[in-house]
Design an enzyme around this catalytic site. Structure first.
Site: not given
Lengths: 330, 355
Positions: B70, B212
């Site tokens: 992420h 995320e």
């Protein structure tokens, strides 16, 4: 529109038991000349506009929070659980109503420390003399909702379930005022089960595969004495353009379009960062490969209490903003 | 194929010093796109902003592999402008409010603006406030600007990030903000660089995911979009520090961590472990009894279910602005992934769906 809002808020429809509110919405939609259908989970989908442009899904949830009977004791008292985010401190002394019209009052057991009471200390009293009599009126699993009147207080109204019948009213009003042609194909969706996890929005966006998603719902405000969260949204200063809540970080393109539309049409608006709470956009934007989504919020005081309050100017401006948005090329 | 524009340290310096809070990853995505460009065949950005690279396999019929790290970081968002121009804020992702007072921030207003996070001084504490940690709602950002200027430059919803320069310590250690999970992005980059000199059957999708930190949202939609045969998330895990229990942390400099548990396909964890052993790469093992707090949790349950693995870089002081990792762990992780991918055949992947 006031009359419509009163009928919408007065109609029974907790999450999972939306039959009556959906029937009312179908009746209202039926008066207009649009195609509509009800999907597997009970979402009501109205399709408007041409097939050439972008596909926009605008959603307002039709369900409301409520209570559900879990146990009927031998003296006829009903124990219950919550459907969605019920605030226990709003329940003491509150009246509730079941789908068949049976009314109950919420009582409580002796509580030593008021701050420590739990839902299991409360019960619903429907006036039944014993279990047998109670079972003739309700059963385990029967849902109930707040039973409070609709009041107009100047420019403001107070009623139960303005979350989110006010969103439903906005969608219906926009449907009525739509011009004869639109640049986009728009799905007006009245979703089910938002209050228990944005469930209707999840499946309907999977099915419709829109290019954009826009939820219409209420938001909390920061303009009351010592509010739970420090936020700038106030009643009466216009509908709110959501930037973020717990369920979604709105797509910058959608936010920008909403702000531009409000400004070019001189519609007052506010920017909203909601620290706690979610809306249908949370489910829509995560559908399939991701859908650019935003939300238009009607500022609302005392959300999830028996008496929620909105300002009619915000509602009217919300209708104008959504209407203008849908006339634009996305 | 020239790759002299970045080395690992330089890449991480750029990636960590720039800001890219959850939902606002574009400027980080630009750097990542630039750094990966020499090593990939195709690139696209999906609806929500996931940056998806494809490195095609040699020949046809190879499996489709998704590698995720992420690119977002935890950040702050303005909720209210107080009468005197002080800014109230909430967090994008999980900040510990105790770590915030005294930090410098960059506010992404019309123009970037600097400020600091202030708090009541100890002299003015009431008795019952002494010894208590700060709460987010008591903190504020001070830009020093008058209210009228603040209101012109900054709106509700404006994002702020912690300002922090990457510091290089001894023994290959670096410390700064957002190493969670730019360290993972660097692993993917190092892996792509290694693969340039290796053959692989698999079509490899390297994805720098968004959001995320607010609920593995980017991984969820990109797994759907890529619809891979297997997925591997690369993230960070807790490094060792004084006071930590041995069983809850992994030491730095001893290699990447291979996770086992219900979120992880055991044969993928096994294969990663075997690959590390065969290539004499240091590695560690960790167990997670439920869905991990990483992109792996979203990938596994996407579509009809995707066999998923997780490789982590030990990192100290997670979600602070002094996150600390060892560069060697990142390099080893990149190599391990590259070797794993070169050895990957269609029959292994098919075998994963019938245990």
């Amino acid at each position: 529109m006031i009359d419509l809002i009163e009928r919408l808020t007065g109609t029974f429809g907790p999450a999972g038991s939306e039959g009556k509110i959906r029937a009312l919405l179908c009746e209202e939609v039926g008066k207009l000349n649009h195609n509509y259908f009800v999907d597997t989970l009970g979402n009501l989908v109205v399709t408007v506009g041409g097939r050439s442009g972008k596909k926009i899904l605008t959603a307002a949830h039709m369900d409301e929070i409520g209570l559900m009977v879990t146990f009927i004791d031998e003296n006829g008292f009903l124990r219950f659980t919550n459907i969605g985010g019920v605030l226990k401190e709003t329940l003491l002394g509150t009246r509730v109503v079941f789908e068949n019209g049976i009314v109950g009052i919420i009582g409580r057991e002796k509580i030593k420390e008021a701050k420590n009471f739990d839902l299991n200390k409360l019960y619903i009293d429907i006036g039944a003399k014993d279990r047998n009599e109670a079972q003739k009126m309700v059963r385990i699993g029967s849902p109930a909702v707040f039973y409070t009147p609709f009041n107009r207080l100047g420019d403001r109204i107070v009623a139960k379930t303005l979350d989110n019948r006010i969103g439903c009213a906005v969608l219906l009003e926009v449907l009525k005022r739509l011009p004869s042609s639109l640049p986009n194909e728009v799905y007006f969706v009245f979703t089910v089960q938002e209050e228990v996890g944005l469930r209707g929005a999840r499946t309907v966006s999977y099915r419709l595969e829109p290019d954009y998603g826009l939820a219409v719902d209420v938001t909390r405000v920061g303009d009351t004495p010592e509010p739970d969260y420090k936020m700038e949204v106030s009643l009466g200063k216009g509908p709110a353009v959501k930037i973020k809540d717990s369920s979604v970080i709105c797509h910058p393109q959608v936010i920008q379009l909403m702000i531009e539309t409000a400004e070019t049409n001189n519609i007052p608006y506010q920017l909203e960062v909601l620290e706690k709470g979610g809306t249908d956009a949370g489910a829509i934007h995560l559908s399939k490969e991701g859908i650019r989504s935003g939300a238009l919020s009607i500022p609302c005081r005392y959300v999830h209490s028996p008496g929620e309050m909105v300002d009619l100017n915000d509602v009217e401006n919300g209708v104008s903003l959504l209407l203008e948005l849908l006339k634009k090329n996305w | 194929m020239s790759d002299n524009k970045y080395d690992l340290h330089k890449l991480l310096k750029e990636l960590t010093e720039k800001g890219g809070a959850s939902g606002y990853e574009e400027s980080i995505a630009k750097i990542i796109a630039d750094a990966f460009a020499p090593y990939i065949d195709e690139q696209r950005t999906d609806n929500l902003g996931n940056l998806i690279f494809l490195k095609k396999g040699n020949g046809t019929g190879g499996p489709k592999v998704l590698l995720c790290a992420h690119m977002d970081e935890i950040g702050l968002m303005i909720t209210k402008i107080e009468e005197n121009g002080f800014l109230r804020f909430t967090s994008l992702g999980g900040f510990d409010p105790r770590t915030l007072p005294g930090q410098e921030v960059v506010i992404r207003g019309r123009e970037p603006l600097e400020g600091i996070i202030g708090i009541k001084p100890p002299h003015l504490f009431e008795n019952d406030e002494k010894g208590k940690g700060a709460e987010m709602e008591d903190l504020f950002i001070d830009t020093g600007l008058p209210e009228t200027t603040v209101r012109r430059e900054i709106k509700v919803g404006t994002v702020a990030i912690i300002k922090r320069t990457l510091l290089t310590l001894l023994n290959d250690c670096i410390t700064g903000k957002a190493l969670d999970d730019r360290a993972g992005v660097a692993v993917l980059w190092f892996c792509a660089r290694e693969l340039a000199n290796l053959k692989h059957q698999a079509d490899i999708y390297l994805v720098a995911t968004i959001q995320e930190e607010v609920g593995t949202r980017g991984a969820l939609v990109s797994a759907f979009g890529v619809s891979p045969d297997i997925g591997i998330a690369v993230d960070v895990c807790h490094g060792d520090f004084p006071g930590a229990q041995e069983y809850e942390v992994s030491p730095l400099g001893k290699g990447p961590v291979i996770t086992w548990g219900p979120n992880i396909h055991p044969q993928l964890a096994e294969r990663l472990t075997e690959t590390a052993k065969e290539n004499h790469l240091p590695h560690q093992k960790d167990v997670s009894p439920g869905p991990t707090g990483t992109d792996a949790r979203a990938i596994q349950v996407s579509l009809g279910g995707i066999p998923t693995g997780l490789l982590s870089i030990p990192l100290r002081y997670m979600h602070t602005s002094v996150e600390l990792v060892n560069l060697e762990d990142i390099k080893v992780a990149g190599k391990l992934l590259a070797f794993f991918l070169t050895g990957l055949r269609g029959d292994f992947v098919e075998g994963l769906s019938c245990i």
